[in-house]
Each structure stands twice: as structure tokens, then as C-alpha cells.
Scaffold this active site. Structure first.
Site, short mmCIF file in Angstrom:
data_model
loop_
_atom_site.label_atom_id
_atom_site.label_comp_id
_atom_site.label_asym_id
_atom_site.label_seq_id
_atom_site.Cartn_x
_atom_site.Cartn_y
_atom_site.Cartn_z
N LYS A 178 0.86 -1.20 0.00
CA LYS A 178 0.00 0.00 0.00
C LYS A 178 0.89 1.24 0.00
O LYS A 178 1.85 1.28 -0.73
CB LYS A 178 -0.96 -0.05 1.18
CG LYS A 178 -1.74 -1.37 1.20
CD LYS A 178 -2.53 -1.61 2.44
CE LYS A 178 -3.00 -3.05 2.43
NZ LYS A 178 -3.71 -3.45 3.62
N ASP A 214 -6.74 -8.14 8.64
CA ASP A 214 -8.17 -7.85 8.47
C ASP A 214 -8.98 -9.11 8.15
O ASP A 214 -10.14 -9.23 8.55
CB ASP A 214 -8.38 -6.78 7.40
CG ASP A 214 -7.67 -7.11 6.08
OD1 ASP A 214 -6.92 -8.11 6.02
OD2 ASP A 214 -7.88 -6.36 5.11
#
Ligand code: ADP
Ligand code: MG
Length: 476
Positions: A178, A214
Site C-alpha cells: 500500500k 483484516d
């Protein structure tokens, strides 16, 4: 023996979902169909992907080379309904950095405090220790604002980056992804780094007892809503899945064992197929997506299915069709030529027209691109979005069906989160249909489980606390 349906049955199920393309110009119609044929999976290819995925899971779980990491999360149990108390959660790696305090009463969330903190580019790209000092500052601020600073609290840490876990509270960052690239963190245990930063800060007493990502958080959150939950699935910017595996099948186990019967395995399926394993379904459009991406030659599977790439895939196909003078009069606007200008959000809009048999959403999307288009062009755009979406849903379903078969439960609930799943109007429908065809002997449900990356960390802390108490109790 693994169940394997007849290829023709899979072909039929796929065929039923593709609407025919009907253009006023039949010659254009034939050419468009021909150029897109490579994106339409056959039943045989779908089954082959499933076979390879199953083998890759087996290799990974046995610590053999595999494009699936099959990471041990060291979380051996889900919620059992007794979890009670206050738990902190820190969520790093999603769109925002957040801190939460959740109060559980018999696994129900009775109170929840959440704060978002901004992480500047300087922090994300600077010295790692400075980044963790900032996280500790935010935590200090948060527990004071919530009025719990004087208490000793346990915390779960959602860290959604590729990491290698050595125990429930030890996670070594493999590689930043990211927009993060802080120095001196890769190869380090981020739990230790955060713990040291909290100590340096002083004035608060926080014990980080679990680290997770997550996907694992989504499974825990799903379990709170439905105790049959056994799989967590993310379909957002990226894609990944995790599931409850039998402990005896897991060869990689660095931490002390306590007679665990099961454990959550984080598949890390984004890079499935790297190195050429899935080349038999790879098209020139896929190669172009890959070349234009930040991480070329990696994350092969994610590039077929996730929100970050589906829109771009559609755009590249449209550009190709225009270059063949099959749409837009052969003329492309500047915007249409820009990488990533056609977002997956647009794919969902166009797909809505496919469901409603209208053209208004597609019309609105195309208006934003300054193109010269007619009724046939709209039909082609709808067709392209459908073909790309069906392929993505098929590939996700194929791997999900393999996980369900591997678990071999009578019935399992899959907890799903992510904007692609939430907003694409047909993804869920296709997954239900395709998984049913591919794993017909197992009952399964798909359940939306939101905010697994936030609440899930608190739930992981609660489970970890319960386990720790029971290990202490047993050793007395
Ligand atoms: P994250 O993956 O960062 O945790 P999300 O689950 O919200 O966050 O996923 C965001 C991604 O989902 C975006 O990058 C985009 O690719 C995709 N997306 C956003 N809106 C939609 C939509 N309406 N339909 C399909 N995909 C979408
Ligand atoms: Mg997310």
C-alpha cells in the site's frame, strides 16, 4: 476423494449467467465477441484452477514451496460466548488508522469507542521508530479521552500487511505494501516495536496480546454473529481468505502448544499463481494490467479479482476495442487513456444496468469520459463489465469451494467484507451459484461481516485473554 463436478455442468452454469450481446451491426458484434472470448472461462479451466489451488494449499500447509503462504495465525479458537470485558484494538493498514475500545458482554459489543488518526506521508515513509512512536502517542491520547488511562488493558493489533507470525503476539513484517515504506521495520516484530514505543511514551499500561490481519478479524467478527462461521473472506482493494484448519494438518508451529485442535490459517491468496501457474487463463489484458501495476509479476490472483484491478481491466479492454475501431468511433478521450481512470466503482454502476436491463447508469459513467458514443457502445461496455465480473466471481468461487471442501463440515458460514462484495450488484449471487455447483456436498452461507479489521482486533484480544487465563489455570 475430492469431489469434482462434470466440466459440462460448470460450463452450463457459466453460460446461463452471460447475457447475449446484440448489436445493430452484426459484424462488430462478432469481432467484439471474438476479442473477449479469452476472458470467458471454460468449465475445464475452472476445475483446473481448483485442482491447482487445492494442491497449493496442501503444499503451503506442509511448509513446501507454494504461492499460498498458508500462515499460522496461532488463533486456535473462535468466540465461545463467554467473552466479557473491555478490549483495545488498533487497526493499521486499511484506508484509515483507527483505535477502538470495545466492551463485550458474553461476546456482544455493548459499548464501542472509535477514533481515527491521520498518518502523514512523512510518517509512512520515514524512520520506523518514529512511526511507532506516533502510534503510541495516538494510543495515549485515545485511552485518556476514553477515561481508561489508569487501567491495565489488553489490546489486539490488526496489521494488514504480509507478515510472518511466530506466535499469537509476534508478527514479523515481510514487506510493506500500500502506501507504507517506513525504514527499519521489514524483518522486525511489529508487536515488539509497538510495545517498546508504548513503554517509551509511558503513562499507560497496554499489553498487546494478539496480532492479526483484516481477514482473520473478519472471521472473528463473523463468528460473533454466527457460530457456524469458519471462513473469513475479503473482497475489497485486495483479496484474501482464512479458515479454521485442523491443527494436526499444520506443520509450521513455532510457539508452545497447548493441545490445540484447530487453528486459523491465513491463506494469503493474493499471490496465488505467481510464477506462471495460472498462465493458461492469462490474457493479454491481464499482462497489461500487470505491467502497469506497482507490483509487476506478483499478486497474479488479486489482479484477476480485486477492486484495485477490475476497473482497470475493463478500461484496457475498452481501449483495445476502440483501437480496433469497434467502439467510440475509434476515438479515445484523454481520460479513457489514463491508467486507473475507470474505477471498479464504475463496474458496479454498469452492472446495475445489466441487472435492471437499462442503460442510464452506463450512460452517466460514459458521459464523465468525454467520449462520442452510441447505443451499441453502451451495450459493449455493459458486456465487457459483465464478462470481467463473471470471471472474477468464478475464480473467487473456485478457491472458496476448495476451502469449503477441505474443511469438510456439514455446514459452514463464510464471513465476507470489502466494498467489491458489498457494492457489486451480482457478485454475491454468482458466488452462491458457482460455489454450489463446485462444492454441492457442503452447505454454506455467505454473511456480510463488517469492520472485522476494527472490532476483530478487540475480539482477538478477548479470545487471547481467555486462552491465556486457561493456560495459567491449567499450569497451576
Ligand atoms: P479496503 O480494502 O481498503 O479495506 P474496501 O473494502 O472499502 O477497503 O475496498 C475499497 C476498494 O473497493 C476500492 O479500492 C475499490 O477498488 C473498490 N470499490 C469501491 N467502491 C466500489 C463499488 N461501488 N463497487 C465495487 N468496488 C468498489
Ligand atoms: Mg478493509
Amino acid at each position: 476423494m475430492r469431489f469434482r463436478p462434470e466440466p459440462s455442468a460448470v460450463d452450463l452454469a457459466i453460460e446461463e449467467e452471460h447475457a447475449p450481446l446484440a448489436l445493430s451491426n452484426s459484424q462488430t458484434e462478432e469481432k467484439v465477441k471474438e476479442l473477449l472470448k479469452c476472458l470467458r472461462l471454460t468449465g475445464e479451466n475452472v476445475l483446473r484452477v481448483g485442482d491447482i489451488f487445492s494442491q497449493e494449499m496442501e503444499n503451503g500447509i506442509n511448509d513446501q514451496p507454494s504461492t499460498l503462504l498458508m500462515e499460522n495465525t496461532y488463533i486456535p479458537e473462535l468466540l465461545n460466548g463467554t467473552e466479557t470485558g473491555d478490549f483495545l484494538a488498533l487497526d493499521l493498514g486499511g484506508t484509515n488508522f483507527r483505535i477502538l475500545l470495545i466492551s463485550l458482554q458474553n461476546e456482544n459489543v455493548v459499548r464501542e469507542e472509535v477514533m481515527q488518526y491521520h498518518i502523514s506521508d512523512d510518517l509512512r515513509l520515514g524512520e520506523g521508530e518514529v512511526l511507532f512512536d506516533y502510534l503510541a502517542d495516538c494510543l495515549y491520547d485515545f485511552v485518556h479521552k476514553c477515561g481508561v488511562a489508569s487501567r491495565r488493558l489488553v489490546m489486539g493489533f490488526t496489521f494488514s500487511f504480509p507478515m510472518h507470525q511466530r506466535s499469537l503476539n509476534c508478527g514479523v513484517l515481510i514487506k510493506w505494501t500500500k502506501s507504507f515504506a517506513a525504514t527499519n521495520v521489514e524483518g522486525q516484530d511489529v508487536v515488539k516495536m509497538l510495545g517498546e514505543a508504548i513503554k517509551r511514551k509511558g503513562g499507560i499500561d497496554v499489553d498487546i496480546i494478539a496480532i492479526l490481519n483484516d481477514t482473520t478479524g473478519t472471521l472473528l467478527q463473523g463468528c460473533r454473529l454466527d457460530h457456524e462461521c469458519g471462513i473469513g473472506l475479503i473482497l475489497g482493494t485486495g483479496s484474501n481468505a482464512c479458515y479454521m484448519e485442523r491443527a494436526e494438518r499444520v506443520s509450521h508451529w513455532e510457539a508452545e502448544r497447548h493441545g490445540e485442535k484447530e487453528v486459523i490459517i491465513d491463506i494469503e491468496w493474493g499471490a496465488f499463481g505467481d510464477g506462471g501457474l495460472l498462465d493458461f487463463i492469462r490474457t493479454d489484458f491481464d499482462k497489461q494490467v500487470d505491467t502497469n501495476s506497482l507490483f509487476a509479476n506478483s499478486f497474479t490472483f488479486e489482479k484477476y479479482i480485486s477492486g484495485k484491478y477490475l476497473g482497470e481491466l475493463v478500461r484496457l479492454i475498452l481501449v483495445n476495442l476502440a483501437n480496433h475501431r469497434l467502439i467510440f468511433n475509434g476515438i479515445l478521450s484523454k481520460k479513457m487513456q489514463q491508467i486507473d481512470s475507470f474505477t471498479t466503482n464504475y463496474v458496479s454502476h454498469v452492472e446495475k444496468d445489466n441487472v435492471d436491463n437499462t442503460i442510464c447508469e452506463t450512460d452517466t459513467v460514459l458521459k464523465g469520459f468525454n467520449l462520442d458514443y452510441n447505443e451499441d457502445d453502451i451495450q459493449v461496455v455493459k458486456y465487457v463489465c459483465e464478462v470481467v465480473s463473471i470471471r472474477a466471481a468464478l475464480l473467487v468461487s473456485t478457491c472458496l469451494a476448495e476451502v469449503i471442501k477441505r474443511m469438510n463440515r456439514d455446514s459452514v458460514t463464510v464471513a465476507v467484507d470489502g466494498s467489491l462484495y458489498k457494492h457489486h450488484p451480482r457478485f454475491k449471487h454468482w458466488m452462491l451459484k458457482f460455489v454450489e455447483i463446485l462444492a454441492p456436498r457442503h452447505k454454506f452461507q455467505l454473511m456480510l461481516a463488517e469492520d472485522g479489521s476494527g472490532k476483530g482486533a478487540g475480539l482477538a484480544a478477548a479470545v487471547a485473554q481467555r486462552l491465556r487465563d486457561s493456560y495459567c489455570h491449567n499450569s497451576k
